[in-house]
Enzyme design. Structure first.
Site, PDB file in Angstrom:
ATOM      1  N   GLY A 112     -26.362  33.512  25.221  1.00  0.00           N
ATOM      2  CA  GLY A 112     -27.137  32.308  24.924  1.00  0.00           C
ATOM      3  C   GLY A 112     -26.240  31.259  24.297  1.00  0.00           C
ATOM      4  O   GLY A 112     -25.304  31.609  23.557  1.00  0.00           O
ATOM      5  N   CYS A 171     -22.486  18.876  -4.576  1.00  0.00           N
ATOM      6  CA  CYS A 171     -23.725  18.510  -3.887  1.00  0.00           C
ATOM      7  C   CYS A 171     -24.967  19.063  -4.614  1.00  0.00           C
ATOM      8  O   CYS A 171     -26.062  18.539  -4.453  1.00  0.00           O
ATOM      9  CB  CYS A 171     -23.693  18.959  -2.441  1.00  0.00           C
ATOM     10  SG  CYS A 171     -23.279  20.674  -2.259  1.00  0.00           S
ATOM     11  N   HIS A 197     -24.708  26.590 -21.339  1.00  0.00           N
ATOM     12  CA  HIS A 197     -24.959  26.006 -20.026  1.00  0.00           C
ATOM     13  C   HIS A 197     -23.684  26.049 -19.174  1.00  0.00           C
ATOM     14  O   HIS A 197     -23.712  26.469 -18.017  1.00  0.00           O
ATOM     15  CB  HIS A 197     -25.451  24.564 -20.177  1.00  0.00           C
ATOM     16  CG  HIS A 197     -25.696  23.882 -18.870  1.00  0.00           C
ATOM     17  ND1 HIS A 197     -26.866  24.035 -18.154  1.00  0.00           N
ATOM     18  CD2 HIS A 197     -24.908  23.074 -18.106  1.00  0.00           C
ATOM     19  CE1 HIS A 197     -26.785  23.351 -17.029  1.00  0.00           C
ATOM     20  NE2 HIS A 197     -25.614  22.751 -16.979  1.00  0.00           N
ATOM     21  N   GLN A 231     -18.034  29.431  -5.280  1.00  0.00           N
ATOM     22  CA  GLN A 231     -17.426  28.130  -5.048  1.00  0.00           C
ATOM     23  C   GLN A 231     -17.397  27.305  -6.353  1.00  0.00           C
ATOM     24  O   GLN A 231     -16.454  26.576  -6.614  1.00  0.00           O
ATOM     25  CB  GLN A 231     -18.260  27.391  -4.013  1.00  0.00           C
ATOM     26  CG  GLN A 231     -17.437  26.538  -3.082  1.00  0.00           C
ATOM     27  CD  GLN A 231     -18.324  25.832  -2.079  1.00  0.00           C
ATOM     28  OE1 GLN A 231     -19.503  26.140  -1.948  1.00  0.00           O
ATOM     29  NE2 GLN A 231     -17.755  24.895  -1.381  1.00  0.00           N
TER      30      GLN A 231
END
Lengths: 268, 437
Positions: free
Chosen positions: B200, B61, B110, B127
């Site tokens: 809550g 993503c 890179h 990850q």
């Protein structure tokens, strides 16, 4: 043999000082892994040299090297080192080595200065029961030292949590609950060992009929009262956390003061 | 664009073409994203691009990247952009304007930065390491990886492991929810079997509960003004449902309390915390107040064995950890520099490989011709002996020139060494003769 002992008397404190330095770097540096292996190696070398020194002393003196205050300190430091080595293997506590090795190093340095290599033990003190008694006493001192070191760490972490101080010490210390439990366990083990040591001591005095040798009951009862009281009130009244840590530290202070006052353990 | 027919003889170069969270918007990244199902076909299609020898496609993503090997990356680039754009309905200009392209040393560096999580949105998140391994696995499965990318990705995985073990780049929570879990662990140790009270029924409380659940907390008690609102939430965690009015009775059962109501005033008072702490027999109670305005009386932090943290405290923890990770990233960069230099040496060493091959081929040819001449009319055994002698002499004669050439190649003198080797051993003439023949 004396040359070897003299050499070891220099090497052992140096090894401990260097190792403590590495453990300090391990604790305070963010690059912990860089020092981890070196610290462990340093501890193993220090303990090996220390063991050689104790064996050489025993061989030279023809007795167990526990006859003088200096020898006692050396043995106490050795037990602390072994306890830390074991806890590194069993509980992954390498990053806390600074706190265990610092008192061990101080004991080694003081012990080496106070050594009297030609000290001959009087005949009435050459008993195997006495050796067991001293070993058990020193083991209980080591356990109490561990308990108080952990209690001290508890108080430091407690303070950092209360004051929201999230520095490197905060990150490196183990959880509060763990410190609390470990401190209580070492305190219990120390109390049990001290009771065992006292029983052996009393047996030895009675067996050998040493009228002149007696226990300083008040001192020993005071120390035992504090540590056993801490354990009992933990079980019965939930005395945990900060208060428990403070009681353990108080017990250790009493132990130190009685030793400094008496200079020969709890004996009159 | 047609590639030169001789390009196969040119040295291989690594390159990367991609777009990430720093160069492209979320919308563009989403459009460029390649799903698990699309990846195998896309890899094979890329391999058909003229000049492309090997390829690995990484698509998450936060980044979509194509790692390739080819003789002339600058010529391959527009072809890959065209193919990628066409397959995802994105113009080539968009890819070019919002992406990046690195070749050879920069491409290697890179990849190492990406695998070491220095290029991630959250510095040090681990990850990406698994995602790169997965991308590599898919490419291997599709036979899109050979000698060069195999070596590059194996080295990359080693670099990732080194960074993970030798630095503290992944240590410490860098999100508010994880910081809360980390602090809870600092107080209570292992969270397995601990009871969490969530006050809550809002999103924040639910998120914190999820993280605590993942960390091992087993029992959940949800406190709310109205039971109906919190019913679904309690069911999701298999938790118990209580009215806020029961807080007095139940607070002492909770090891961790997360309060995130929208109430305008204090919901949990100091007296309530004190009473709960008294009933807990010295066991600590950990309180997190992530509500604005605050739900828990700040004075409750002064209660013995109670540890109270607000959202600001959690932010401070996160900031400290981010700073620590940044400090560790310097150490990670040093590892990357070292490994990238080693990789560069390896690539440079490969420049000399065609020259060494030509050299061996030439002398092998000469040896074979001579053996053929001398073995004519001899027995089979004599022929075998002559062949063995020829091989042995050849290996001995060429051992030093070959090892020297390799050494020069690794030192970055591959091109010069090739030139002089060609001159001394007349390799170019041999090629010319072969061409004429």
């Amino acid at each position: 043999m004396e040359t070897l002992i003299d050499t070891l008397k220099i090497l052992v404190p140096l090894a401990y000082l260097a190792t403590t330095g590495i453990y300090a770097q391990l604790f305070f540096s963010p690059e912990e892994k860089r020092f981890s292996g070196k610290a462990h190696l340093g501890l193993c070398i220090s303990l090996a040299l220390h063991t050689f020194l104790l064996v050489a002393l025993g061989y030279n003196l023809h007795r167990c090297p526990l006859g003088t205050f200096g020898e006692g300190l050396l043995f106490l430091a050795w037990i602390l080192g072994v306890i830390h080595l074991l806890s590194e293997w069993l509980a992954d506590s390498r990053r806390l080595g600074l706190f265990t090795l610092l008192p061990a190093t101080l004991c080694v340095v003081a012990g080496v200065f106070l050594l009297k290599p030609d000290f001959a033990l009087p005949a009435e003190l050459r008993s195997s029961l006495l050796v067991f008694h001293i070993v058990a006493s020193l083991a209980s001192y080591a356990c109490f030292s561990m308990a108080s070191i952990l209690a001290g760490m508890y108080l430091v972490l407690h303070g950092k949590l209360k004051h929201k101080n999230f520095d490197i010490t905060f990150r490196k210390l183990p959880p509060l609950e763990k410190l609390d439990k470990l401190s209580a366990n070492w305190s219990f083990l120390g109390s049990a060992t001290m009771v065992f040591s006292s029983v052996i001591g009393i047996t030895w005095v009675r067996k050998d009929g040493l009228a002149g040798m007696g226990l300083n009951e008040l001192a020993i009862y005071l120390v035992l009262a504090v540590f056993l009281g801490a354990g009992a009130s933990r079980r019965l009244f939930g005395l945990r956390g900060k208060r428990h840590a403070l009681v353990i530290l108080a017990g250790f202070m009493v132990l130190l003061l009685t030793n400094l006052y008496g200079t020969h353990g709890f004996h009159r | 664009m047609a590639m030169d027919a001789r390009e196969d003889n040119l040295p291989a170069q690594a390159f990367v073409l991609g777009a990430n969270h720093l160069t492209a918007s979320v919308a563009l990244r989403d459009r460029l994203l390649l799903s698990e199902d699309e990846l195998p076909d896309f890899c094979r299609a890329l391999l058909r691009v003229p000049g492309m020898r090997e390829v690995v496609v990484l698509s998450t993503c936060n980044r979509s990247e194509i790692y390739g090997i080819g003789a002339q990356p600058s010529l391959i680039r527009p072809l890959v952009e065209k193919l990628w754009g066409a397959s995802k309905g994105v113009s080539e200009d968009e890819i070019r304007n919002h992406g990046y392209f690195h070749a050879q040393g920069e491409a290697v560096r890179h990849l190492f930065r990406v695998i070491g999580s220095l290029d991630s949105m959250v510095l040090g998140e681990m990850q990406i390491f698994g995602q790169i391994k997965e991308a590599y696995r898919v490419a291997v499965e599709q036979r899109c990886v050979d000698f060069y990318l195999n070596h590059l990705f194996q080295s990359g995985i080693r670099v990732g492991k080194r960074i993970r073990t030798e630095t503290a780049i992944h240590e410490g929570a860098v999100s508010i929810s994880y910081a809360a879990v980390e602090l809870a662990k600092k107080v209570l140790g292992d969270l397995k079997g601990k009871t969490v009270g969530v006050v809550g029924a809002g999103e924040m409380g639910e998120l914190a509960a999820q993280h605590l659940h993942k960390a091992g907390a087993a029992k959940f008690v949800f406190f709310n003004r109205t039971l109906a609102t919190a019913e679904k939430l309690a069911a999701g965690f298999g938790g118990e449902l209580c009215l806020l009015a029961d807080l007095d009775k139940r607070l002492s059962h909770c090891d961790i309390v997360v309060s995130a109501t929208g109430a305008p005033g204090i919901v949990i008072t100091r007296a309530q915390v004190q009473e709960a702490a008294r009933h807990r027999g010295g066991r600590p109670i950990f309180l997190i107040d992530i509500a604005a305005p605050r739900d828990i009386d700040p004075a409750a932090g002064g209660v013995s064995n109670a540890y109270l943290f607000s959202i600001d405290d959690l932010k401070n923890v996160v900031n400290e950890n981010v700073a620590l990770r940044k400090e560790s990233s310097r150490q990670a960069l040093a590892i990357i520099d070292e490994e990238a230099a080693r990789m560069e040496g390896w690539f440079q060493g490969l420049d000399i490989v065609p020259t060494i091959k030509n050299l061996r081929d030439k002398y092998n040819g000469i040896a074979e011709k001579e053996i053929e001449k001398w073995a004519a009319g001899q027995s089979e055994e004599t022929r075998r002996k002559l062949e063995a002698l020829g091989r042995s002499l050849l290996n001995k004669f060429l051992h030093h020139p070959t090892s020297r050439l390799k050494l020069l190649g690794e030192r970055g003198d591959g091109k010069r060494a090739s030139y002089f080797a060609g001159l001394f051993f007349a390799l170019a003439e041999e090629e010319k003769e072969d061409g004429q023949g």
